[in-house]
Design an enzyme around this catalytic site. Structure first.
Site, short mmCIF file in Angstrom:
data_model
loop_
_atom_site.label_atom_id
_atom_site.label_comp_id
_atom_site.label_asym_id
_atom_site.label_seq_id
_atom_site.Cartn_x
_atom_site.Cartn_y
_atom_site.Cartn_z
N ILE A 36 0.88 -1.17 0.00
CA ILE A 36 0.00 0.00 0.00
C ILE A 36 0.91 1.22 0.00
O ILE A 36 1.70 1.41 0.93
CB ILE A 36 -0.92 0.04 1.23
N TYR A 37 0.83 2.02 -1.06
CA TYR A 37 1.66 3.22 -1.18
C TYR A 37 0.90 4.44 -0.69
O TYR A 37 -0.31 4.55 -0.91
CB TYR A 37 2.09 3.42 -2.64
N PHE A 38 1.64 5.34 -0.06
CA PHE A 38 1.06 6.54 0.51
C PHE A 38 1.72 7.78 -0.09
O PHE A 38 2.88 7.75 -0.47
CB PHE A 38 1.27 6.56 2.04
N VAL A 106 -2.57 5.77 -1.89
CA VAL A 106 -2.79 6.10 -3.29
C VAL A 106 -3.00 4.87 -4.17
O VAL A 106 -3.68 4.96 -5.19
CB VAL A 106 -1.65 6.97 -3.88
N ARG A 107 -2.44 3.74 -3.78
CA ARG A 107 -2.59 2.57 -4.63
C ARG A 107 -2.05 1.32 -3.94
O ARG A 107 -1.11 1.41 -3.17
CB ARG A 107 -1.85 2.74 -5.94
#
Length: 184
Positions: A36-38, A106-107
């Site tokens: 999980i990217y932030f 973000v994704r």
């Protein structure tokens, strides 16, 4: 630590796996990874070429969760960059902390990865959901050390494996984002 890494698109996993084994590399593990990217509330990581993620790994050895920060790439040839990582106990608590500080998820990037060890290099075959097959080769050097020799050796190893083009400096996150942008 400085992570010295390069990746390339490959035709298929089976042929590459056979080439890796011909080098007498050892298969060390298989993992399912969910990243999980932030993005930061104070700067846009896409513009600064940084990354902050939570990674959950699942393998026959159990589940592990890591927070990783990746600094901007430091050269034009590979994905060499500063990396700081630590193992944590709870993905959900880390997400809540990040969100409480204004970071936005973000994704997700999901992949199945096979790891091989060859000398002091880690080779991975990456089945990233939504992308073609990729292979990464990486090693680490101490901060402040000359990483260029390690970088040269990585490209020589790619050559030994029959890969001389198809190199990609873009992260899997960026590749998936670019693919989405082309669809829209």
């Amino acid at each position: 630590m400085i992570e010295v890494e390069a990746k390339a698109k490959i035709d298929n996993f089976e042929n590459m796996r056979n080439r890796i084994f011909k080098l007498n590399a050892l298969k060390i593990k298989e993992e399912h990874q969910k990243d999980i990217y932030f993005n930061s509330p104070i700067k846009d990581f896409a513009k600064t070429d940084e990354a902050l993620r939570i990674r959950k790994t699942s393998s026959e050895k159990g589940n592990h969760i890591f927070i990783t920060y990746k600094g901007p790439k430091i050269d034009e040839k590979s994905k060499t960059r500063k990396e700081v990582e630590m193992e944590i106990e709870s993905e959900m608590k880390a997400e809540k902390i990040f969100e409480s500080l204004g970071f936005k998820a973000v994704r997700k990037v999901i992949k199945d990865r096979e790891y091989f060890q060859y000398e002091n290099y880690e080779i991975s075959l990456d089945n990233v959901y939504g992308l073609s097959p990729y292979m990464e080769i990486e090693t680490v050097v101490e901060e402040g050390a000359d990483y260029t020799k390690a970088q040269e050796e990585i490209f020589k190893l790619f050559e030994k494996l029959g890969i001389t083009d198809g190199f990609e400096r873009t992260s899997y996150l960026e590749l998936l984002e670019n693919l989405d942008n082309k669809k829209n």
